[in-house]
Design an enzyme around this catalytic site. Structure first.
Site, PDB file in Angstrom:
ATOM      1  CB  SER A 220     -38.396  31.796  -2.389  1.00  0.00           C
ATOM      2  OG  SER A 220     -38.008  33.016  -2.955  1.00  0.00           O
ATOM      3  CG  ASP A 476     -30.739  32.581  -0.971  1.00  0.00           C
ATOM      4  OD1 ASP A 476     -30.739  33.190  -2.061  1.00  0.00           O
ATOM      5  OD2 ASP A 476     -31.778  32.255  -0.361  1.00  0.00           O
ATOM      6  CG  HIS A 501     -33.379  30.616  -3.265  1.00  0.00           C
ATOM      7  ND1 HIS A 501     -33.522  31.596  -2.301  1.00  0.00           N
ATOM      8  CD2 HIS A 501     -34.556  30.605  -3.950  1.00  0.00           C
ATOM      9  CE1 HIS A 501     -34.720  32.159  -2.418  1.00  0.00           C
ATOM     10  NE2 HIS A 501     -35.368  31.567  -3.398  1.00  0.00           N
TER      11      HIS A 501
END
Length: 539
Positions: A220, A476, A501
């Site tokens: 991320s 995601d 994710h």
């Protein structure tokens, strides 16, 4: 030289022969690798990649591309060495410079930056260093939910370091005053990257690891930082694995409606009726709000306090939408305790819950309770205690970490995402650049600088970069804000068809889909190649 060659070849034959009297049988693959390094010739795995690259250069047809992919997967997969399910991390602190770019404001002031380290798999002085570029939270959260890195360390004999991002967790430069103005002003992407560069450089000296290649990992925002580390400090970092890194959308590139459209798609893919039920529940909420029937809203959602204004209804909509965002992101095939507790396949569980009730409001309440009330202990929902509206419409979280992320979303990280009830199933909740500027000026006394990160870190103009893996899962909602297609032989996109994710960073699990198993295998091969290339360059 002839004597040197004779000794090396004799050693190889001796080791591959098997057990001999008084000597245990060594790991044959490791012996081949070591001798290959010494002779500067490709190992068997490396040779396959070299062949592929040379074919790609000499031919540019679609057939060549398919042959390249086939060759990649033709290689026999070496299974991961079983890593400790609870790696033996030691928590330590590094004396870090407060301000890397101004010699007057803070002088040579320092703060204690937390990091976690394990050398349980390290081939001391030779094995690579796997460095996690910590993101917006307590570093233990990421270390305990990124088991692939330690599995890979066990396979490749690596030292593992998880570094905590300044202003998060225990790495508070000014302690309890860290979020005061102007102290918070040292919370920038550039300062964080410099922290990691200084830490890597000094720790390599301290640990006798000056010749050990460094590979950075991140998920991320941490994945964005890993990309930036490779761009800004290629002299320190040999390669980067950026998992679920939305490096395009967070610099203002792309469609502001993409994120919540993709959240909706996850639920719609399971059942179009699920999407329709959620949309219908929000419509019912809107009708009740228009009629100011706040008591029905309070009872329908089991709110701790009865809403009394349009601002309360706006907050409720944000709280409800946030739960769907988190379930889409964390749609793993097994239960997890990361950024909250989730059951296995939370999107499926949510849709089954949403479709099981005749009354849409209680059904929506129970659905978001999968995220907010996973323990089942809450008797009511605290409208302002469970969710904080901030400069990130996808959520800032709670506690001090939420303050840090809110500030970053007000300065460099661009997160102007909005729902519109047309391309998504949520109520219209706009968040424009003007909305962002108004909020940030009032909250932090800052005016955002749109386009600054794109200028600093290249945006999509990455053609001159190298040695970066961009992995993304199709489940995601952040994926389409990142790089989905390979840009060159060394800027490699890996798409995981059943991945949520940064699923590939998580440790192996028997419920893993084959797509993530293959993705990790490919990542392992590429990283091993980078390490060998970096080691050759240092000779």
């Amino acid at each position: 030289m002839a004597v040197h060659m004779f000794v090396l070849i004799s050693t190889l034959l001796f080791c591959l022969h098997g057990e001999t009297r008084g000597f245990p049988n060594p790991n044959q693959q490791y012996v081949i690798s070591k001798i290959s390094d010494a002779l500067l010739i490709p190992s068997p795995e490396e040779f396959i990649f070299s062949q592929q690259d040379s074919v790609k250069v000499s031919k540019k047809s679609g057939k060549t591309e398919s042959l390249r992919e086939e060759a990649t997967w033709k290689k026999h997969a070496v299974p991961f060495i079983n890593a400790d399910p609870e790696p033996k991390f030691k928590e330590k602190f590094f004396t870090q410079v407060l301000d890397h770019f101004n010699f007057n404001s803070m002088g040579n002031g320092t703060f204690d930056q937390r990091y976690l380290i394990t050398d349980q798999y390290w081939k001391k002085g030779h094995g690579p260093i796997f460095f996690y570029t910590g993101n917006e939270g307590d570093i233990w959260e990421f270390a305990l939910n990124s088991g692939f890195i330690t599995e890979l360390a066990a396979e490749q004999g690596a030292l593992v370091i998880f570094a905590e991002h300044r202003y998060y967790g225990k790495s508070l430069p000014f302690g309890k005053d860290s979020f005061n103005i102007p102290e918070v002003g040292l919370l920038t992407v550039e300062q964080a990257l410099a922290d990691y560069a200084v830490m890597i450089t000094e720790m390599k000296q301290q640990l006798g690891a000056t010749n050990c290649p460094v590979i950075v990992f991140g998920g991320s925002y941490g994945g964005i930082l890993s990309v930036y580390m490779r761009l800004r400090y290629p002299n320190i970092v040999a390669g980067a694995l950026a998992a679920s890194a939305p490096i395009l959308s967070t610099v203002g590139m792309g469609d502001s409606t993409q994120f919540f459209h993709d959240v909706t798609s996850d639920f719609e893919s399971y059942s179009p009726a699920c999407r329709d039920a959620v949309r219908g529940a929000f419509l019912k909420l809107e009708n009740l709000a228009q009629n100011k029937d706040y008591h029905t809203i309070q009872s329908g959602f089991s709110l701790c306090k009865t809403p009394s204004s349009g601002a309360d209804i706006h907050q409720l909509k944000g709280l409800l939408r946030n739960a769907f965002t988190m379930m889409a992101m964390m749609d793993y095939p097994y239960s997890t305790h990361f950024m909250g507790s989730m059951p296995a396949n939370p999107v499926k569980v949510a849709c089954d819950t949403m479709l099981s009730g005749a009354d849409l409001l209680p059904a929506l309440r129970d659905t978001v309770g999968i995220f907010y009330n996973s323990s089942g202990e809450l008797t009511c929902f605290d409208l302002y205690g469970l969710y904080l509206e901030c400069a990130d419409p996808t959520g800032c979280g709670l506690g001090l970490d939420s303050l840090a992320w809110d500030y970053q979303a007000c300065t460099e990280i661009e997160l102007c995402y909005e729902s519109n009830n047309v391309s998504d199933m949520f109520p219209p909740l706009p968040f424009t650049e003007q909305d962002r500027e108004r909020y940030c000026t009032k909250r932090w006394g800052v005016v955002p600088r749109p386009g600054w990160l794109k200028t600093q870190f290249w945006g999509d103009a990455l053609s001159t970069a190298s040695n970066i893996i961009f992995s993304n899962g199709d489940l995601d909602p952040w994926a389409n804000g990142g790089v989905r297609k390979s840009l060159s032989p060394s800027l490699i996109a890996i798409n995981i068809s059943e991945g949520a994710h940064h699923l590939d960073l998580r440790g192996s699990n028997e419920a893993d889909p084959s797509s993530v198993i293959e993705a990790r295998r490919k990542e392992s091969e590429i990283i091993a190649q980078w390490v060998k290339m970096a080691r050759r360059k240092s000779l």
